[in-house]
Scaffold this motif. Structure first.
Motif, PDB file in Angstrom:
ATOM      1  N   THR A  34      -8.581  -0.812   0.823  1.00 41.10           N
ATOM      2  CA  THR A  34      -8.358   0.612   1.091  1.00 41.10           C
ATOM      3  C   THR A  34      -7.419   0.795   2.276  1.00 41.10           C
ATOM      4  OG1 THR A  34     -10.574   1.144   0.260  1.00 41.10           O
ATOM      5  CG2 THR A  34      -9.497   2.798   1.634  1.00 41.10           C
ATOM      6  N   GLY A  35      -7.614  -0.027   3.301  1.00 40.06           N
ATOM      7  CA  GLY A  35      -6.754   0.042   4.475  1.00 40.06           C
ATOM      8  C   GLY A  35      -5.305  -0.296   4.166  1.00 40.06           C
ATOM      9  N   LEU A  36      -5.086  -1.329   3.365  1.00 34.31           N
ATOM     10  CA  LEU A  36      -3.715  -1.726   3.022  1.00 34.31           C
ATOM     11  C   LEU A  36      -3.018  -0.651   2.199  1.00 34.31           C
ATOM     12  CD1 LEU A  36      -4.260  -5.509   2.171  1.00 34.31           C
ATOM     13  CD2 LEU A  36      -3.052  -4.567   4.151  1.00 34.31           C
ATOM     14  N   ILE A  37      -3.759  -0.037   1.266  1.00 36.22           N
ATOM     15  CA  ILE A  37      -3.184   1.047   0.457  1.00 36.22           C
ATOM     16  C   ILE A  37      -2.790   2.226   1.350  1.00 36.22           C
ATOM     17  CG2 ILE A  37      -3.729   2.786  -1.297  1.00 36.22           C
ATOM     18  CD1 ILE A  37      -5.517   0.650  -2.634  1.00 36.22           C
ATOM     19  N   THR A  38      -3.673   2.583   2.284  1.00 38.69           N
ATOM     20  CA  THR A  38      -3.385   3.695   3.197  1.00 38.69           C
ATOM     21  C   THR A  38      -2.244   3.346   4.141  1.00 38.69           C
ATOM     22  OG1 THR A  38      -5.748   4.247   3.123  1.00 38.69           O
ATOM     23  CG2 THR A  38      -4.426   5.322   4.816  1.00 38.69           C
ATOM     24  N   ALA A 268      -6.710  10.135   9.496  1.00 36.94           N
ATOM     25  CA  ALA A 268      -6.134  11.444   9.170  1.00 36.94           C
ATOM     26  C   ALA A 268      -5.215  11.333   7.953  1.00 36.94           C
ATOM     27  CB  ALA A 268      -5.369  11.991  10.374  1.00 36.94           C
ATOM     28  N   VAL A 269      -4.445  10.245   7.886  1.00 34.49           N
ATOM     29  CA  VAL A 269      -3.569  10.016   6.728  1.00 34.49           C
ATOM     30  C   VAL A 269      -4.403   9.841   5.462  1.00 34.49           C
ATOM     31  CG1 VAL A 269      -1.796   8.515   5.751  1.00 34.49           C
ATOM     32  CG2 VAL A 269      -1.841   8.944   8.219  1.00 34.49           C
ATOM     33  N   PHE A 270      -5.454   9.035   5.560  1.00 32.40           N
ATOM     34  CA  PHE A 270      -6.336   8.803   4.412  1.00 32.40           C
ATOM     35  C   PHE A 270      -6.969  10.111   3.945  1.00 32.40           C
ATOM     36  CE2 PHE A 270     -10.486   7.957   2.567  1.00 32.40           C
ATOM     37  CZ  PHE A 270     -10.203   6.968   1.634  1.00 32.40           C
TER      38      PHE A 270
END
Length: 370
Positions: A34-38, A268-270
């Motif tokens: 999830t972190g890499l996608i964001t 915030a981006v996520f």
């Protein structure tokens, strides 16, 4: 197996390779993914950032594997030396550390290091060792000594100043003391004393730290200055709505309204791109991470490993709670990353080390049972 029967190479190395706890590994993998996608979306204007983070992830998993192989008994033997070296390095930072952006947090020992990061793991290790040695005879004196062991590094880190790391190290140590059996009466007394000492604490804060608190209360007082971070991050979270604007379609991020959008403010981006539904899924993943860690702690075979596993798990909770709180505007901005999601190598290594210790405790519990 007979004594004369030779073991294959696979039989010899298998116990050292298959050391990951399946449930914990899956949860960490999902959060990291999830972190890499964001990060791909948040860092689209920063070429190479995703590649760097993937390298950081590999290093983190390597550290996780190494510490998953280290028995808890070995960790306990190294608790005092690691804590002692960590405090000595913090003293060295205070004496002749490197100054960057007005903070003295780094030390050049051939390579530039930040000793305060060591204490995130050294602190719970030391206190878990301390209470293990005094198991069965814990009185107020033992808790007082533990408090002193905690306050020394926390004070040195806060003096740098590095309030975010000081909070994390203080929380890590407090969790061990609490899990060791600190009385609720003492906790209430500490809360009352803390409230009464707020004027003194306020006078000791640096100007920028006071500004962060005042900005939290009223960010509109300086909308283009100190309140800019909070205002823009809360706009991004609110504009995401229920379903979000879609991956790569976050306007606040891509129009560069969100500062530090790949690190401290990546939540915030996520939120803007995946909305309330995405936030709920992410919260479930963090709850699963914390739940699995607490199960490992509850099933740990020794007092030391129970305290250590419980403290590390609650550190994960603190990372997530403080980061989401500051990005959402309910806590002051203190520079705490979102675990396994924010860009950065040091935090990922620390988190991977903590997850590896949890896996070691779970793995060696199974070995003892068999």
């Amino acid at each position: 197996m007979r004594l004369t029967e030779k073991r294959s190479i696979w039989q010899i190395i298998k116990p050292h390779l298959l050391v990951f706890d399946a449930q914990l590994t899956l949860i960490v993998f999902l959060i990291v993914s999830t972190g890499l996608i964001t990060l791909y979306s948040a860092g689209i204007d920063f070429p190479g950032r995703v590649e760097d983070q993937m390298r950081n992830v590999l290093v983190s998993f390597a550290i996780m594997w190494i510490f998953a192989n280290v028995p808890p008994q070995t960790l306990m033997r190294f608790a005092v030396p690691i804590y002692t070296v960590g405090v000595a390095l913090l003293v060295a930072v205070a004496a002749f550390g490197m100054i960057k952006k007005g903070a003295r947090r780094w030390l050049n020992v051939g390579v530039v290091i930040q000793p305060s990061e060591i204490m995130k793991i050294a602190m719970p290790l030391m206190l878990a060792w301390f209470f293990q040695k005094r198991q069965g005879m814990l009185r107020w004196k033992e808790f007082a000594v533990a408090a002193v062991l905690l306050l020394i590094p926390v004070g040195l880190i806060a003096k740098q100043p590095d309030l975010g790391t000081a909070i994390l190290v203080g929380a890590a140590g407090f969790y061990v003391i609490f899990l060791a059996g600190l009385s609720w009466k003492v906790l209430v007394g500490l809360a009352v004393a803390g409230g009464a000492s707020l004027p003194v604490v306020w006078s000791l804060l640096h100007d920028y730290q006071r500004a962060r608190v005042m900005t939290l209360i009223d960010p509109s007082a300086d909308p283009l200055g100190k309140g800019f971070h909070i205002i823009q991050s809360t706009i991004a979270i609110g504009s995401g709505g229920v379903a979000g604007k879609g991956w790569l379609h976050g306007t606040q991020a891509h129009l560069e309204f969100i500062p530090e959008r790949t690190t401290d403010f990546i939540f915030a981006v996520f939120s803007e791109e995946f909305g309330l539904i995405g936030n709920c899924i992410l919260l479930v993943l963090f709850l699963l991470l914390i739940g699995r860690g607490m199960i490992i702690a509850a099933n740990a075979p020794t007092f030391f490993s129970r305290l250590l596993a419980g403290a590390i798990t609650l550190i994960f909770f603190t990372y997530a709670f403080v980061n989401m709180g500051m990005v959402s505007g309910i806590l002051p901005v203190v520079g705490v990353p979102l675990p396994f999601i924010s860009y950065g190598g040091t935090a990922l290594v620390t988190l991977g080390l903590g997850a590896g210790i949890l896996m070691s405790i779970q793995r060696h519990r199974k070995l003892v049972q068999t």
